[in-house]
Write an enzyme that holds these catalytic residues in place. Structure first.
Site, short mmCIF file in Angstrom:
data_model
loop_
_atom_site.label_atom_id
_atom_site.label_comp_id
_atom_site.label_asym_id
_atom_site.label_seq_id
_atom_site.Cartn_x
_atom_site.Cartn_y
_atom_site.Cartn_z
CD GLU A 126 3.90 8.68 1.42
OE1 GLU A 126 2.79 8.13 1.30
OE2 GLU A 126 4.91 8.08 1.81
CG HIS A 186 10.92 2.62 -4.63
ND1 HIS A 186 10.15 1.63 -5.18
CD2 HIS A 186 10.48 2.77 -3.35
CE1 HIS A 186 9.30 1.17 -4.28
NE2 HIS A 186 9.47 1.85 -3.16
#
Lengths: 453, 325
Positions: free
Chosen positions: B57, B126
């Site tokens: 990321e 998540h």
């Protein structure tokens, strides 16, 4: 159930009031709104009303005696339920909740509470601060402070008592002392905006005055609050300030506004003429009215002049097979232009019953979209009102409209308003000639009675 | 049109309009995006404009920052908000600040898309929401798309804007149906009044707007009042004008968010309302938010940890009764 009436605060600055005289005696029955006493404040003598129905149980203050605002002056025995009692009850409001939550024990503890609360309240008002005590302090602070008073004055405008910020702001604007009223059990704890407004309005305005204020959308704060405002003073206020009565626009009015605005953009011209009224008058009956005959007359003429059965849409003109006429019909303030379809095929008797049926539907407002479309020509008859002549506006997509005035000297005035995009002046003049001819043609009238072809 | 299709259309149209628009992220190319948002775009625009990146990321946002500095209009996708924490150095130190640090010489016309929120049993790592952190970074514009029409218009505007935008999406909204009005321009900085009302202002965003709307009929029936529902849409800057107008009218305000209560974005909204609109309040503001726990995996516990239409209806009704309604 006991309901206590307290010395009201009749003006912003009132701290105590003198009981001038009682209008009731113990044992008397009173109704909500009934005047029970006269009280003298720092400004004037005013009436005190009861907010509930009931029987006077006790008068606690003698005539001529002065007591602080919020002191119980009378006790009523009211019919109400336990819930009503909770609202009218005095004393510590937070405790009231626990009382209300156990309805089974209702009768015994509440009486105790009523008796107990008296002493509590007397104590509060007697020894501690009086309701307007803190206010007084703030005022003198502000007066002394002068230059530095800006902040303090702003803080002083916030009233004390347990209430929402908005309720406080409203109370400050109205000059309502939340704390004192809460102690007197007149406002719930915490108080909200609606509570303050309701108390204020009921305190200072008669029900009739309130209705006017609502009707005219006036701000209650605009009224001098030290006196009870009645209907008359609101009316005077309205007249003096030239305040118009706001009237909501009905959906029918909205539709009419849109329609006439649309219509006003059409390129129109007018033809002014008269028709002979002798035969119309002769054939007029209770059933076969002027309007029925006029509808038939114009329908017949429309069949001879296809321009008057024509509409314009987009890039094309459309010629309709039958004579369908929109007729202006009023129902009080509402205006409709329902369509009478294919009048060329209808006898005047049929037309008469169509008209009667449509009148019923207009007055019950039961008109469907099908009733309000499909015409090519319009008719507006104001003859029955005695008006000599007028102009009408073309309905929806019609090409023209005939405005019919009253009968004078054997003639009826007709104004034809025509959309020049669809019908030219020469064609309109020929149409008018046909109308005139039919109006004085007896065979038309006879034929019409037999029915269309 | 579905929410994900609206986003896809916004990407497609801007890519067609401007060859500088590129999309990068994990599985955005061949796979079509884990929520099918970039479906079909690689076939149309090729692998040079739909770049499948490694699972890294920091490099996704870092590369996007570099591309934006070099003149492209990158749209970076973070697969789910929790993963963005690895990229926060790029987001906070670079994406938001380079325009300032260069005295305005560098602009960063870039967007980072953030799918977030509690989906279905994706568990604590998540399921989080990060609008509270992102809105605390000056220099970032933060949009939250809770509505299909808004998703289309706001993403388009975000891509075409010359400043960096965080574009938050909710993972349960991708299959939401809605109409898109292609003919009417929409100002993405404006809050959306989902429903007009008089007595209670309910402020929310993302998926909670739908939950609020589900609860509203019960609240209105229970209290005999009408509710005004506002979808904030732009979280930073916030459209406080719309909020103020509504709160001044109603005097009662509720803020509903899915995120954890402590430090949640809604606390900022309530704080500003108290600071600026204090005397218009007729009741203490109510916050309805997620519990201060890591989101549980177990479905029942998961639902217990966040607001639901039921809880919203019950809490607002009770609060209303307690506060003079």
């Amino acid at each position: 159930m006991a309901y206590e009436i307290v010395m009201p605060q009749l003006s912003d600055s009132m701290e105590e009031g003198k009981l001038v005289n009682w209008k009731v005696h113990p044992g008397d029955r009173v109704e909500a709104g009934e005047v029970i006493a006269e009280v003298e404040s720092d400004k004037a003598v005013m009436e005190v009303q009861s907010f509930k129905d009931g029987v006077v149980k006790e008068l606690k203050v003698k005539e001529g005696e002065s007591v602080p605002v919020g002191t119980v002056i009378a006790v009523l025995e009211t019919p109400g339920s336990g819930r009503d009692e909770e609202k009218g009850e005095r004393g510590e409001p937070k405790k009231e909740h626990s009382v209300a939550e156990s309805p089974s024990e209702e009768s015994v503890p509440t009486q105790e509470a009523a008796e107990g609360s008296k002493s509590v309240v007397d104590e509060l008002f007697g020894s501690e601060t009086r309701p307007s005590g803190p206010k007084e302090a703030k005022k003198s602070e502000a007066e002394e402070g002068n230059g530095g008073a800006g902040q303090k004055a702003a803080a002083g405008s916030v009233v004390s008592g347990e209430a929402s910020p908005k309720a406080r702001a409203v109370a400050a604007a109205y000059g309502v002392d939340i704390e004192a009223l809460q102690r007197a059990g007149k406002l719930p704890v915490p108080a909200h905006e609606a509570d303050i407004k309701e108390w204020y309005l009921r305190r200072y305005f008669t029900p009739k005055a309130l209705r006017l204020i609502e009707l005219y959308g006036l701000d209650a704060v605009a009224f001098e609050s030290s006196e009870k405002v009645d209907e008359k003073s609101v009316k005077e206020y309205i007249k003096k300030r030239h305040i118009p009565l706001p009237k909501p626009i009905s959906s029918n009015r909205k539709a009419v506004i849109a329609a006439v605005t649309h219509s006003s953009k059409k390129p129109v011209y007018r033809i002014y003429d008269t028709i002979d009224s002798a035969l119309l008058k002769r054939y007029e009956t209770e059933e076969l009215t002027y309007t029925v005959w006029l509808l038939k007359l114009f329908a017949e003429a429309m069949m001879e002049h296809e321009e008057f059965r024509t509409t314009l849409k987009g890039e094309s003109l459309y010629v309709w097979p039958g004579a369908s006429i929109s007729l202006a019909m009023a129902n009080g303030e509402e205006l409709y232009a329902p369509v009478f379809k294919d009048l060329d095929t209808k006898s005047v008797e049929e037309l008469s019953s169509m008209l009667g049926e449509m009148k019923g539907r207009v007055s019950s407002k039961r008109l469907g979209p099908d009733d309000l479309s499909g015409s090519t020509f319009g008719l507006s008859n104001l003859g029955m009102t005695g008006i000599e002549r007028f102009d009408a506006m073309i309905n929806r997509e019609d090409c023209a409209i005939a405005a019919v005035g009253s009968e004078r000297g054997g003639e009826v005035a007709i104004t034809l308003t025509v959309d020049h995009r669809i019908v030219n002046g020469y064609q309109a003049a020929l149409f008018m000639r046909t109308v005139k001819r039919l109006a004085s043609d007896e065979s038309f009238f006879e034929g019409a009675k037999k029915g269309g072809d | 049109m579905l929410y994900r299709e609206a986003l896809n259309r916004a990407l497609d149209e801007t890519m067609e309009m401007d060859p500088d628009v590129v999309v990068l992220g994990e599985d955005v190319g061949l796979y079509g995006g884990s929520y099918r948002v970039t479906e079909g775009l690689v076939a149309k625009y090729g692998e040079r404009r739909l770049i499948d990146t490694p699972i890294a990321e920091l490099s996704i946002v870092g590369n996007a920052v570099g591309m934006a500095m070099g003149g492209l209009r990158p749209v970076a996708e973070i697969m789910t908000a929790n993963f963005s924490l690895l990229a926060f150095d790029q987001i906070v130190n670079h994406m938001s600040k380079l325009r300032y640090m260069s005295a305005g010489k560098i602009t960063l016309p870039m967007v980072v898309r953030f799918p977030q929120g509690v989906s279905r049993q994706l568990a604590a790592q998540h399921s989080e929401s990060y609008e509270q952190m992102l809105c605390a970074v000056p220099g970032l514009t933060v949009f939250a798309a809770g509505d299909v029409n808004y998703a289309y218009h706001a993403l388009k505007r975000a891509i075409l804007m010359d400043d960096p935008v965080i574009f938050i999406e909710h993972e349960l909204l991708y299959n939401k149906k809605g109409e898109v009005d292609f003919n009417t321009e929409l100002d993405p900085f404006r809050a959306r009044i989902v429903k007009e009302g008089e007595d209670i202002t309910i402020i929310s965003y993302l998926k909670m707007v739908d939950d609020v709307m589900e609860a509203v009929p019960r609240i209105e029936e229970g209290l005999g009042v009408s509710c005004e529902v506002i979808d904030l849409c732009s979280l930073n800057p916030i459209d406080f004008e719309t909020i103020a107008k509504s709160v001044e009218k109603s005097g009662r305000v509720v803020v509903v968010e899915e995120d954890h209560r402590t430090g949640g974005y809604g606390s900022q909204v309530v704080s500003r309302i108290c600071e600026e609109l204090f005397f218009t309040l007729d009741a203490p503001p109510l916050r309805i938010a997620g519990e201060d726990v890591p989101i549980p995996y177990n479905r029942s516990l998961e639902l217990l940890s966040i607001p639901t239409p039921d809880k919203i209806a019950v809490q607002i009704t009770e609060w209303g009764r307690k506060n003079g309604l």
